[in-house]
Design a protein around this motif. Structure first.
Motif, PDB file in Angstrom:
ATOM      1  N   TRP A   1      94.429   0.850  29.194  1.00  0.00           N
ATOM      2  CA  TRP A   1      93.615  -0.336  29.839  1.00  0.00           C
ATOM      3  C   TRP A   1      93.975  -1.501  28.436  1.00  0.00           C
ATOM      4  CZ3 TRP A   1      91.988  -2.811  33.481  1.00  0.00           C
ATOM      5  CH2 TRP A   1      90.924  -4.096  33.373  1.00  0.00           C
TER       6      TRP A   1
ATOM      7  N   GLN B   1      85.094   0.543  29.654  1.00  0.00           N
ATOM      8  CA  GLN B   1      84.204   0.761  30.163  1.00  0.00           C
ATOM      9  C   GLN B   1      83.160  -0.469  30.723  1.00  0.00           C
ATOM     10  OE1 GLN B   1      81.453   2.939  27.253  1.00  0.00           O
ATOM     11  NE2 GLN B   1      81.168   4.338  29.128  1.00  0.00           N
TER      12      GLN B   1
ATOM     13  N   GLU C   1      85.195  -1.776  34.171  1.00  0.00           N
ATOM     14  CA  GLU C   1      85.414  -0.844  35.098  1.00  0.00           C
ATOM     15  C   GLU C   1      85.412  -1.202  36.418  1.00  0.00           C
ATOM     16  OE1 GLU C   1      83.316   2.889  34.568  1.00  0.00           O
ATOM     17  OE2 GLU C   1      84.509   3.873  35.912  1.00  0.00           O
TER      18      GLU C   1
ATOM     19  N   GLU D   1      91.150   2.743  39.137  1.00  0.00           N
ATOM     20  CA  GLU D   1      90.577   2.710  37.809  1.00  0.00           C
ATOM     21  C   GLU D   1      90.536   4.100  36.847  1.00  0.00           C
ATOM     22  OE1 GLU D   1      88.859   3.055  40.325  1.00  0.00           O
ATOM     23  OE2 GLU D   1      87.262   4.694  39.927  1.00  0.00           O
ATOM     24  N   GLN D   2      91.133   5.202  37.764  1.00  0.00           N
ATOM     25  CA  GLN D   2      91.079   6.485  36.950  1.00  0.00           C
ATOM     26  C   GLN D   2      92.201   6.643  35.904  1.00  0.00           C
ATOM     27  OE1 GLN D   2      91.045   6.229  40.180  1.00  0.00           O
ATOM     28  NE2 GLN D   2      89.938   7.933  41.339  1.00  0.00           N
TER      29      GLN D   2
ATOM     30  N   ARG E   1      91.228   5.350  33.072  1.00  0.00           N
ATOM     31  CA  ARG E   1      90.037   6.004  32.390  1.00  0.00           C
ATOM     32  C   ARG E   1      90.647   7.235  31.464  1.00  0.00           C
ATOM     33  NH1 ARG E   1      85.017   8.766  33.981  1.00  0.00           N
ATOM     34  NH2 ARG E   1      84.184   9.619  32.060  1.00  0.00           N
TER      35      ARG E   1
ATOM     36  N   GLU F   1      91.792   6.145  28.141  1.00  0.00           N
ATOM     37  CA  GLU F   1      90.725   5.439  27.305  1.00  0.00           C
ATOM     38  C   GLU F   1      90.197   6.074  26.165  1.00  0.00           C
ATOM     39  OE1 GLU F   1      90.498   2.271  27.641  1.00  0.00           O
ATOM     40  OE2 GLU F   1      88.674   1.734  26.398  1.00  0.00           O
TER      41      GLU F   1
ATOM     42  N   VAL G   1      84.306   7.549  26.191  1.00  0.00           N
ATOM     43  CA  VAL G   1      84.643   7.440  27.596  1.00  0.00           C
ATOM     44  C   VAL G   1      85.395   8.767  28.002  1.00  0.00           C
ATOM     45  CG1 VAL G   1      86.089   6.203  29.305  1.00  0.00           C
ATOM     46  CG2 VAL G   1      85.180   4.792  27.459  1.00  0.00           C
TER      47      VAL G   1
END
Lengths: 468, 655
Positions: A303, A310, A313, A336-337, A340, A343, A350
């Motif tokens: 990201w 976070q 999201e 978005e995974q 994640r 991250e 996270v």
């Protein structure tokens, strides 16, 4: 024209300062071991550090790791990138340096089976004679397979003194190298980037380390490491797949006999292979890792802002996703995974909890950098922040450098930040090896080698004294 | 259709006879290439206006020159590296072009000097290698080593003992310095000294050693390491070679290391840390503040510039003055006279005063102007600014001829580049209040100093200078020498003046004593004692002396309370009294004791300061003595002391 005249004359020492002495460079890591000739730009041989163990013998190379009976996959290193299994290490290194880098040696005439007939009928005696006579030669040959080549090896900056001594022992005693040198990976990675002073951020397979290099020397107090590397990321992906709904099964490629295309999100329609022998878990894990690597390469992204992941999201959900098809044919869109999972490298809150995924705040990449900089003199810090070298395969994640830059800007707003990350994938993957190749081919480096004589006089302890 | 045809149709003269453009034709003629065959036909189609055809020149890549020589031979040649310092034990091999067997020595020599030591070391190897010598690496020469200070036990004990540094630790530090080539960040990083003597002490001194260990164990700061190293280095440097014998660079290094201040370094690092720790907003704020400051500075600069311009403009004579005064011959005459006056006196500012009348310039007391030589300059300088103000304040009268040179002087430097102080010294640029017209010699300036003095004084000054072995006319009157001479001269003048005063005081004292003696005699009081002088004289004033017969005995009595040197001084003080009468100006009473050593220049200069201090009381004394001869005894005594001193100096002068 000009090039021709250059190459046919003396090598341009005045420009490059190079002076090749046919040195070999060996760069062992937890995931891969790289070897090649000094002065070349890429390692000639890259094999996994995992090796096969079958029926009491070891086999090496990517191509031999296949589903077989009684087959087990081992690694000669521990997760700290420090050699643990010295037998395996010696064998795999020898396999690389002697078998793969050197031409096949002809069998001595006494043993190649062509000369059996010239004895006077008594085969046994002559055989014994021949082997007896040739024993010295062959033993001499075998014991000194690298008598011509100095060897430069790399090590993790936190390598133990014992492991270092063991390394020089193997090189000198078993291979008969004329000279040896042991260098730390961050130093070499900095050299590969053309810098003698740098803050090296090495995001590798098993570890991530941040080390400050000053004038080609590691600053020991700055060495920081954490497990957030490629394997940690794989475990994050595993955790994500296990917790996602529906649960994603990880079926490695070798298990799939055939498959049918299915809709996104639909269950897989594939026939799996059945083996008449039990598959060792170590082998399965190795194969699963291949799938995970592919997922990391094609889907996972860092990201890169705005801000951290976070609070954003929802915004991340609106970003275009990527489809990944598992080996069994089931496929799914990842949105978005895919941010994640990576991250956790930046933001400790996270990360997924399973598989020891959560690290302390000081173990995240910003935390490592901060701790490393705090460990050096304040006068050096601006210079280091202006010379950040990013290396290691996991740093190839999309958006990694953008995010790193953003984090650093937040941490050190007053300083000039410059990140140096090689654009070529291979240069990023083999940074340490390339640096070693440069170093070992330098003319001025010849005075550094630990020579055989010095080893004989001082013993293995000399490596601690010289390779500081 | 060609131009030729056109000309035919239009009946124009043919091209050959056309005169207007012969030059062009001549130019194009030789430029046309000699073409052959079809190309020429095509070219001719154009007639006189050649068709623009770019000829294509077919240039192919040159055929590669293949040398007939056999391919170059390369060989794996062994070499050593003398920088390793292991006597050529490590023989590495690299590919080198094979040279002819005649030439190998040459090739080797150009590569680098073959180290004889290495060759000797592995002589057997050479024999084996079929007489191929191992050459030394070209890169050996890049090896450099730093030199660190060396000391032995005695030197350490004598010079380097410190309570917080053991010898072992100092050795360890120097070893690290050697290993890491003075790269302090690395030295600090690797500094990990643990005293080895600790376990030897055993349990008996365990309590003691634990008290010591934490001190040793705690990390020394980089500044502490540096300070210790520089200390060792400077001490050893001065032990080997005292500071006064060091060469320039050596001493510079010595001084730099001496001046190392760990506390300051630490403070600096703390500052650096704070600078790094500041947030983005703070950084931005600081930046904007800096910018603001720069702007303010620029504005004040501009303001100053403008103000100066304004002043200059005010200095100008107003252009609307009435020039009718100068239209007549008499007016012109007076103007000329004025200008000449300016030239003659060279008192640019004060000469304007009479023309102005109202200017405060006249308020400058004439005494200040007419004062003796050395003070004159200052007085003029002092009047300068006040006058300038007056000009800016008051309307300028037409008769004023002045500011022509002022405005020139004022305007010109504004354009010129400002020279720094150093540059001024290099180019010999000096600034003066005013300059005479035309060139002058510097010694003339000195002559001028004399011109204001009386012959007697001149003689005395010359005597004093002669005593100091200084010629009346300087041998090498450079600016600096002249300046120093002036200082000295003023000191001598002051001295002479002082003597004059003291002589006069002497005379006064004597006269008073005479009077007193007369009075005493008249009254018939003959009580002796040195306290007579301390009594109030005004009491006895009424009986002002008539009888002068007992003068001598009383005189002796009074003098017994004073300095013994008195009697011998009398004749001279009388003579000096005469001098005073002769040039009885209100001379300054700068009292100055004789400069002790009589040394030139500087001695006099140093003594100049007390001279000024004493000026006040001296003058006051004189005033008191002047109108009121009956002064207190204390004053008398101090005056007499003064006089004795100056008399002594005068005596020395005479010698």
């Amino acid at each position: 024209m000009a090039q021709q005249t250059l190459s046919s004359a003396m090598p341009p020492t005045d420009i490059y300062g190079g002076d090749e002495v046919s040195a070999l460079v060996l760069d062992p890591g937890y995931c891969q071991t790289r070897a090649g000739f000094a002065g070349e730009e890429m390692p000639k041989q890259v094999i996994p550090s995992f090796y096969g163990h079958i029926d009491g013998r070891d086999i090496f190379g990517d191509e031999v790791i296949l589903p077989r009976a009684n087959f087990e996959v081992r690694n000669y290193m521990n997760r700290d990138s420090v050699v643990e299994d010295w037998d395996g290490a010696t064998k795999i290194w020898e396999h690389l340096l002697c078998k793969r880098l050197q031409p096949e040696r002809p069998t001595p005439p006494s043993k190649n089976g062509l000369n059996i007939g010239d004895g006077d009928g008594d085969g046994d005696v002559s055989m014994e004679d021949a082997s007896g006579g040739g024993a010295e030669n062959s033993v001499g040959d075998l014991e000194k397979p690298l008598a011509e080549n100095p060897v430069l090896m790399t090590e993790a900056p936190w390598n133990s003194a014992k492991a270092r001594e063991k390394a020089i022992e193997i090189c000198m005693e078993s291979w008969g190298c004329p000279a040896f040198w042991l260098s730390r990976t961050p130093v070499l990675a900095a050299f590969a980037a053309g810098k003698a002073t740098a803050l090296v951020v090495d995001v590798g397979g098993a570890n991530t380390s941040v080390t400050a290099i000053h004038d080609g020397t590691v600053l020991k107090r700055s060495i920081q490491r954490s497990p957030i590397g490629g394997l940690w990321l794989s475990n994050q992906i595993r955790s994500m797949w296990e917790t996602s709904d529906p649960r994603v099964d990880l079926v490695p490629t070798f298990m799939v006999e055939n498959k049918k295309p299915v809709e996104a999100g639909a269950p897989a329609e594939a026939r799996l292979r059945n083996f008449p022998f039990p598959i060792a878990p170590s082998f399965r894990a190795f194969e699963e890792e291949r799938v995970l690597t592919e997922f990391k390469e094609s889907v996972v992204e860092v990201w890169r802002g705005p801000g951290r992941f976070q609070p954003n999201e929802d915004y991340a959900k609106s970003q275009p996703g990527r489809v990944f098809e598992m080996p069994d044919g089931s496929n799914q869109m990842w949105r978005e995974q895919r941010y994640r999972v990576s991250e956790g490298m930046w933001d400790d809150t996270v990360a997924f909890d399973q598989h020891e995924g959560r690290v302390a705040k000081s173990q995240t990449i910003p935390g490592l950098i901060k701790a490393a900089l705090d460990g050096v003199d304040v006068d050096l810090r601006p210079n280091l922040v202006g010379n950040i070298v990013v290396t290691g395969s996991t740093s190839l994640l999309n958006g990694f450098n953008d995010r790193l830059n953003q984090e650093l800007t937040n941490m050190y707003p007053g300083l000039k930040i410059k990140i140096h990350a090689a654009g070529l994938t291979s240069e990023r993957r083999f940074g340490a090896w390339i640096g070693g190749s440069i170093l070992a081919s330098l003319g001025t480096f010849h005075q550094m080698w630990i020579s055989r004589k010095e080893y004989d006089e001082n013993g293995a302890g000399i490596v601690e004294k010289r390779c500081k | 259709m060609t131009s030729h045809d056109l000309r035919d149709v239009l009946n124009l003269p043919s091209d050959h006879s056309s005169t207007p453009r012969p030059s062009k034709k001549q130019r194009t003629g030789p430029g046309r290439p000699n073409l052959k065959g079809l190309a020429r036909e095509v070219q001719n189609l154009g007639g006189d206006n050649p068709i623009a055809i770019v000829p294509e020149v077919a240039v192919f890549k040159k055929r590669r020159v293949i040398s007939r020589k056999p391919a170059a031979r390369w060989e794996l040649r062994p070499f050593t590296n003398s920088a390793r310092g292991d006597g050529g034990a490590l023989v590495l091999r690299h590919w080198r072009r094979k040279t002819d067997h005649d030439a190998p020595p040459d090739a080797m020599e150009e590569d680098g000097e073959p180290g004889p030591v290495e060759n000797a070391a592995d002589g057997e190897r050479q024999v084996e290698n079929s007489t191929i010598k191992t050459e030394d690496s070209t890169f050996a020469k890049f090896n450099v080593d730093i030199s660190i200070p060396q000391y032995n036990d005695d030197q350490y004990r004598a010079n380097l003992e410190r309570s917080d540094w053991s010898k072992e630790e100092t050795d360890y530090l120097l070893e690290l310095v050697q290993d890491y080539d003075l790269r302090w960040p690395i030295i600090w990083d690797r500094y990990d000294y643990s005293p080895q003597t600790f376990p030897v002490n055993g349990e008996a001194v365990n309590g003691d050693s634990t008290a010591v260990v934490p001190v040793k164990g705690e990390q020394r700061s980089m500044e502490a390491l540096k300070a210790r190293y520089y200390e060792v280095a400077t001490v050893m440097m001065s032990v080997q070679k005292p500071a006064q014998y060091m060469t320039g660079p050596e001493f510079q290094l010595y001084e730099t290391m001496m001046k190392f201040d760990p506390l300051q370094e630490e403070a600096r690092k703390e500052f650096a840390l704070n600078t790094m720790a500041r947030s983005k907003e703070e950084a931005r704020e600081e930046e904007s503040l800096l910018l603001e400051m720069k702007r303010i500075l620029a504005r004040t600069e501009r303001f100053k510039e403008e103000r100066r311009e304004l002043y200059q403009r005010l200095d100008y004579p107003s252009t609307d003055v009435d020039i009718n005064t100068y239209k007549t011959s008499t007016g012109l005459q007076s103007l000329l006279q004025n200008l000449m006056n300016v030239d003659k006196t060279k008192k640019r500012k004060s000469i304007m005063a009479p023309g102005e009348g109202v200017s405060p310039g006249t308020a400058v007391p004439p005494t200040a102007v007419s004062e003796a030589g050395p003070n004159r300059r200052e007085s003029i300088a002092a009047t300068g600014p006040s006058h300038r103000e007056s000009i800016s304040g008051t309307p300028v009268t037409p008769a004023e001829p002045t500011p022509k040179d002022t405005k020139k002087k004022g305007a010109a430097p504004a354009e010129r580049r400002k020279l720094s102080e150093q540059e001024e010294q290099v180019y010999g640029v000096t600034h003066h209040d005013r300059l005479g017209s035309g060139p002058t010699f510097r010694y003339e300036k000195i002559n001028k100093l004399y011109s204001h003095k009386s012959g007697q004084q001149q003689l005395r000054i010359t005597n004093a200078l002669g005593e100091l072995d200084i010629p009346a006319r300087l041998a090498m009157p450079t600016a600096a020498v002249t300046g120093q001479f002036e200082v000295l001269w003023s000191a001598v003048t002051a001295l002479v003046d002082l003597r004059k005063v003291s002589d006069r005081l002497d005379a006064d004292v004597k006269v008073e004593e005479h009077k007193k003696a007369e009075r005493d005699r008249a009254r018939g009081i003959t009580n002796g004692g040195g306290d007579a002088s301390s009594k109030d004289k005004s009491v006895r004033k009424d009986g002002a002396g008539l009888n002068g017969s007992a003068e001598k005995s009383d005189e002796r009595r009074t003098e017994s309370g004073m300095a013994e040197t008195k009697p011998e001084t009398r004749p001279r003080s009388q003579r000096s009294q005469h001098n005073d009468l002769q040039n009885g100006d209100g001379g300054i009473a700068a009292a100055e004791p004789k400069p002790g050593s009589g040394g030139p220049g500087e001695g006099a200069n140093v003594d100049g300061a007390p001279a000024e201090v004493k000026e006040g009381p001296g003058a006051g004394e004189r005033e008191k003595l002047g109108p009121r001869p009956s002064s207190s005894g204390a004053h008398k005594r101090s005056a007499s002391v003064l006089s004795t001193i100056s008399d002594k100096s005068a005596k020395r002068q005479k010698k």
